[in-house]
Every structure is written in C-alpha cells, then in structure tokens.
Motif scaffolding. Sequence first.
Motif, PDB file in Angstrom:
ATOM      1  N   ILE A  78       0.497  -1.097   0.047  1.00  0.00           N
ATOM      2  CA  ILE A  78      -0.272   0.174   0.086  1.00  0.00           C
ATOM      3  C   ILE A  78       1.087   1.332  -0.267  1.00  0.00           C
ATOM      4  O   ILE A  78       1.995   1.741   1.173  1.00  0.00           O
ATOM      5  CB  ILE A  78      -0.881  -0.087   1.331  1.00  0.00           C
ATOM      6  CG1 ILE A  78      -1.606  -1.198   1.056  1.00  0.00           C
ATOM      7  CG2 ILE A  78      -1.747   1.319   1.895  1.00  0.00           C
ATOM      8  CD1 ILE A  78      -2.717  -1.303   2.390  1.00  0.00           C
ATOM      9  N   LYS A  98      -1.538  -2.312  -4.436  1.00  0.00           N
ATOM     10  CA  LYS A  98      -3.153  -2.518  -4.054  1.00  0.00           C
ATOM     11  C   LYS A  98      -3.210  -1.290  -3.427  1.00  0.00           C
ATOM     12  O   LYS A  98      -4.454  -1.693  -4.114  1.00  0.00           O
ATOM     13  CB  LYS A  98      -3.011  -3.634  -3.164  1.00  0.00           C
ATOM     14  CG  LYS A  98      -1.634  -5.218  -3.260  1.00  0.00           C
ATOM     15  CD  LYS A  98      -2.589  -5.968  -4.148  1.00  0.00           C
ATOM     16  CE  LYS A  98      -1.662  -6.832  -4.684  1.00  0.00           C
ATOM     17  NZ  LYS A  98      -2.325  -7.918  -5.323  1.00  0.00           N
ATOM     18  N   CYS A  99      -3.020  -1.065  -3.601  1.00  0.00           N
ATOM     19  CA  CYS A  99      -4.140   0.791  -2.654  1.00  0.00           C
ATOM     20  C   CYS A  99      -2.726   2.054  -2.659  1.00  0.00           C
ATOM     21  O   CYS A  99      -1.233   1.486  -2.582  1.00  0.00           O
ATOM     22  CB  CYS A  99      -4.396   0.531  -1.481  1.00  0.00           C
ATOM     23  SG  CYS A  99      -5.536  -0.371  -1.175  1.00  0.00           S
ATOM     24  N   ILE A 101      -3.009   5.304  -1.859  1.00  0.00           N
ATOM     25  CA  ILE A 101      -4.033   6.887  -0.725  1.00  0.00           C
ATOM     26  C   ILE A 101      -3.493   7.940  -0.380  1.00  0.00           C
ATOM     27  O   ILE A 101      -2.143   8.069  -0.235  1.00  0.00           O
ATOM     28  CB  ILE A 101      -4.691   5.751   0.306  1.00  0.00           C
ATOM     29  CG1 ILE A 101      -3.232   5.047   1.192  1.00  0.00           C
ATOM     30  CG2 ILE A 101      -5.162   4.922   0.297  1.00  0.00           C
ATOM     31  CD1 ILE A 101      -4.036   4.612   2.896  1.00  0.00           C
ATOM     32  N   GLU A 109     -10.477   3.690   5.018  1.00  0.00           N
ATOM     33  CA  GLU A 109     -10.278   3.934   4.059  1.00  0.00           C
ATOM     34  C   GLU A 109      -8.632   2.606   4.336  1.00  0.00           C
ATOM     35  O   GLU A 109      -8.537   2.304   3.672  1.00  0.00           O
ATOM     36  CB  GLU A 109      -9.679   4.942   3.364  1.00  0.00           C
ATOM     37  CG  GLU A 109      -9.093   4.318   1.528  1.00  0.00           C
ATOM     38  CD  GLU A 109      -8.499   6.215   1.235  1.00  0.00           C
ATOM     39  OE1 GLU A 109      -7.408   5.933   0.011  1.00  0.00           O
ATOM     40  OE2 GLU A 109      -8.317   7.426   1.845  1.00  0.00           O
ATOM     41  N   CYS A 113      -8.496  -0.735   2.644  1.00  0.00           N
ATOM     42  CA  CYS A 113      -7.225  -1.487   1.809  1.00  0.00           C
ATOM     43  C   CYS A 113      -6.496  -2.098   2.134  1.00  0.00           C
ATOM     44  O   CYS A 113      -5.356  -3.392   0.921  1.00  0.00           O
ATOM     45  CB  CYS A 113      -5.845  -0.126   2.053  1.00  0.00           C
ATOM     46  SG  CYS A 113      -6.547   0.887   0.869  1.00  0.00           S
ATOM     47  N   SER A 116      -8.387  -5.438   1.298  1.00  0.00           N
ATOM     48  CA  SER A 116      -7.479  -5.644  -0.338  1.00  0.00           C
ATOM     49  C   SER A 116      -6.574  -6.253  -0.208  1.00  0.00           C
ATOM     50  O   SER A 116      -6.831  -7.557  -0.974  1.00  0.00           O
ATOM     51  CB  SER A 116      -9.166  -4.778  -0.864  1.00  0.00           C
ATOM     52  OG  SER A 116      -8.247  -5.185  -2.512  1.00  0.00           O
ATOM     53  N   ALA A 117      -5.645  -5.669   0.093  1.00  0.00           N
ATOM     54  CA  ALA A 117      -4.370  -6.299   0.291  1.00  0.00           C
ATOM     55  C   ALA A 117      -3.714  -7.619   0.079  1.00  0.00           C
ATOM     56  O   ALA A 117      -3.659  -8.548  -0.549  1.00  0.00           O
ATOM     57  CB  ALA A 117      -3.454  -5.278   0.488  1.00  0.00           C
TER      58      ALA A 117
END
Length: 132
Positions: A78, A98-99, A101, A109, A113, A116-117
């Motif tokens: 991330i 992956k994100c 931000i 958030e 992330c 999801s990662a």
Amino acid sequence: MGDLLIAIVDDESARDATVDLVKALGFAAAGFDSAAALLRSEDLHKMDCLITDVRMPGMGGFELHRDLAASGFTIPTILMTAYPEDRIRPQALGEGIKCYIAKPLEADELLSCILSAVDHAEGPVGKGSQRR
C-alpha cells in the motif's frame, strides 16, 4: 486479524501515527525508518503487508516495492502520500501496488486497503513467501 503483521516504512512522526492506527485496527505492526531498514530486517519474511510512503530519503515506496519484487518477495504493498497525484495512481496499480492512498490516513480507507491487499495476495500471505 491480529495474526497479520504489517510493515510500515515512513519518517518518524508519520510512522508512529500509522503504527498506532494499524494496531488500533487490530493488526500487529512493525515500523521502519527507511526502506533499507526494512530490507535489512530479519523479520522481512514475516511481513504480510507493507505500507510505505511514496517519498522518502534514499529509497522511496515505488523503489522499495520494485526491489522486493525483484528479490522474490511479493509482499502486498500500500503506497501512501501527502502529495497525491492522479497520474501516479494508474502507474502504481499497474505495478502491482494494492492501494494508493492520501495522507492523512482515514481508518476506514486504510482498513479496506489492508483487507483487500491481504485477500488478493497470491498463494500464502507473507510469512516468508518468496513467490516468484
């Protein structure tokens, strides 16, 4: 969630705040003051996810991600930045980040992330995986 170990690489004040936030979200966290410090860490193989700043002295977040990938470590990454640029997001995601931000980090958030990662990591997550 507590069994996931998240590496955080950033300058001191931001790193400490991110470590605290990640812990408050229910994860274990280890902070590093530079990309080089993470790369030298004996615990590198235990990391399930990496949160790193785009801009850092020495090696920045993109370079760290690339270096890890080149050495066989595909730690879900991330990228965070205080200077978000729309043109950078597609590049980051295209390189397997992956994100991407913006700081200051929002808890919801960041949690999204991280989940999801680690959910989309190929094969076993972190824990010494040297997936090639």
